[in-house]
Design an enzyme around this catalytic site. Structure first.
Site, PDB file in Angstrom:
ATOM      1  N   ASP A 108      53.806  53.907   5.194  1.00  0.00           N
ATOM      2  CA  ASP A 108      53.256  52.558   5.059  1.00  0.00           C
ATOM      3  C   ASP A 108      51.838  52.543   5.319  1.00  0.00           C
ATOM      4  O   ASP A 108      51.088  51.529   5.838  1.00  0.00           O
ATOM      5  CB  ASP A 108      53.764  51.661   6.287  1.00  0.00           C
ATOM      6  CG  ASP A 108      55.237  51.184   6.044  1.00  0.00           C
ATOM      7  OD1 ASP A 108      55.543  50.808   4.819  1.00  0.00           O
ATOM      8  OD2 ASP A 108      56.043  51.347   6.832  1.00  0.00           O
ATOM      9  N   ASP A 166      59.394  49.049  -1.434  1.00  0.00           N
ATOM     10  CA  ASP A 166      57.850  48.480  -0.756  1.00  0.00           C
ATOM     11  C   ASP A 166      56.884  49.640  -0.988  1.00  0.00           C
ATOM     12  O   ASP A 166      55.711  49.366  -1.097  1.00  0.00           O
ATOM     13  CB  ASP A 166      58.284  48.381   0.774  1.00  0.00           C
ATOM     14  CG  ASP A 166      59.544  47.679   1.121  1.00  0.00           C
ATOM     15  OD1 ASP A 166      60.643  47.885   0.473  1.00  0.00           O
ATOM     16  OD2 ASP A 166      59.702  47.056   1.888  1.00  0.00           O
TER      17      ASP A 166
END
Ligand code: GLY
Length: 395
Positions: A108, A166
């Site tokens: 992330d 994602d």
């Protein structure tokens, strides 16, 4: 984050005095109010993420994947309003994330560092922001396996080598870092990840699986599944948004025709979906009705809508005639800027948008504000202003 090369397309005329942009003016005043209040209420390092059912604000600790969004929202708030206080607060909240640069156990890093430090550097040009961005990109790249052809997403759970859709959102950071730090290998990793994902994450109807689990030794696909969608075969709304945004940015950075073709196919899936509501704010999973058959279990997800709007605006500048993408994004932005979704000043715990969904099946963050809904809404407004040649305050 905004591409550094937003082009002003020929189908836009300057409209800054146009009454039809009243909604845009109203929302920027709400944005200035809410962000200033939030930034004055919290201390750097305390990044508001959402609101718990008891009404208390949930904060993102520095290891949380959403930690870069509040600083990033402050930077976009500064660009949209010209309010120098927001720039000062943006700087303090960004620098409080320094420890993120040492994280190695997450994919992330694009969300966490590029949205915070990346915007800080883009706006200020201050080279003091670069070391954190260099470390983060190196750690993200280290999660790429040439054998599997993808960047590993998670180090937890029952998976062997999981990759979630994602992860397409991290590639823009790698393309940028490749140029900034002269690391051509990052381009190879980003484009290879996008190609492998295109092959394995997408279904015939151009919707995406959420998780693909690989055999790390051979690269073979072991399982296609979901983590946040309603079923393994469903189209989780934010996942579709991440893919649309990711392929649009891959094309913007490479001009690879496969990437723009994929972005347009995903856009078509979303824009023509029979269950897209009239106001263009999707429910949290396009297939929730099939799976749960209960209307109350289908709250809208403003975060997915904000990501879709921002991606479509960028896409509209990357294709020959982007009018249909611009006008769809404009409809989303008008819905999000209406009383149904936009907070009133001082309400909504100082978040800007209402009505998002984090992880429905985990009973987590249902019908709540979310920091990433606000971030991508602000980014979309900034892209919209650039396309419409709206005069933003000089900064
Ligand atoms: N990246 C996690 C989510 O979209 O909820």
């Amino acid at each position: 984050m905004a591409a550094s090369f937003i082009s002003l397309t020929s189908f836009s005329k300057p409209v800054q005095d146009d009454d039809s942009l009243q909604w845009f003016k109203k929302t920027t005043s709400v944005i200035a109010h809410q962000l200033n209040k939030a930034a004055a209420t919290y201390t750097p390092g305390q990044n508001p993420r959402s609101v718990n059912p008891d009404g208390k604000v949930r904060f993102a600790a520095y290891k949380d994947w959403t930690t870069g969004f509040f600083p990033g929202a402050l930077w976009y708030g500064y660009e949209l309003t010209g309010d120098k206080k927001l720039a000062e607060r943006a700087k303090s909240f960004t620098l409080a994330l320094d420890s993120v640069r040492y994280l190695k156990n997450t994919h992330d890093l694009g969300f966490m560092l590029y949205c915070s430090y990346g915007n800080a550097y883009r706006i200020t040009g201050d080279k003091a922001y670069l070391p954190a961005l260099a470390d983060g990109a190196q750690h993200l790249y280290a999660r790429f396996s040439p054998k599997v052809g993808v960047i590993r997403s998670w180090d937890f759970g029952p998976w062997h080598y999981p990759v979630i859709i994602d992860n397409m959102m991290n590639l823009e950071y790698l393309y940028w870092a490749a140029k900034e730090f002269d690391k051509p290998a990052y381009i190879y990793a980003a484009s290879t990840h996008a190609n492998t994902t295109l092959k394995n994450h997408y279904r015939k109807d151009h919707s995406s699986y959420h998780v693909v689990d690989y055999d790390p030794a051979t690269g073979k696909v072991l399982r296609k599944a979901t983590h946040q969608g309603v079923t393994d075969e469903s189209a989780w709304a934010r996942g579709q948004a991440w893919g649309l945004y990711g392929y649009t940015m891959c094309y913007a950075n490479t001009k690879n025709a496969n990437f723009i073709a994929q972005a347009e196919r995903i856009a078509s899936f979303i824009m023509n979906h029979p269950r897209m509501p009239k106001d263009k704010i999707p429910v949290w999973d396009f297939d929730v009705h099939n799976a749960l058959d209960v209307e109350e279990r289908a709250p809208r997800d403003a975060s997915a809508a904000a990501v879709i709007a921002s991606a479509l605006l960028e896409l509209s500048t990357q294709v020959k005639d982007g009018r249909k993408y611009l006008s769809y994004a404009e409809e989303i932005l008008k819905s999000l800027s209406s009383d149904a979704y936009l907070a009133k000043p001082d309400e909504n715990s100082f978040f800007i948008l209402k009505h998002s969904v984090g992880a429905f099946l985990y009973n987590s963050e249902i019908d709540t504000p979310l920091d990433y809904a606000d971030y991508y809404y602000l980014e979309a407004l900034k892209r919209y202003a650039a396309i419409k040649k709206t005069n933003l305050p000089k900064i």
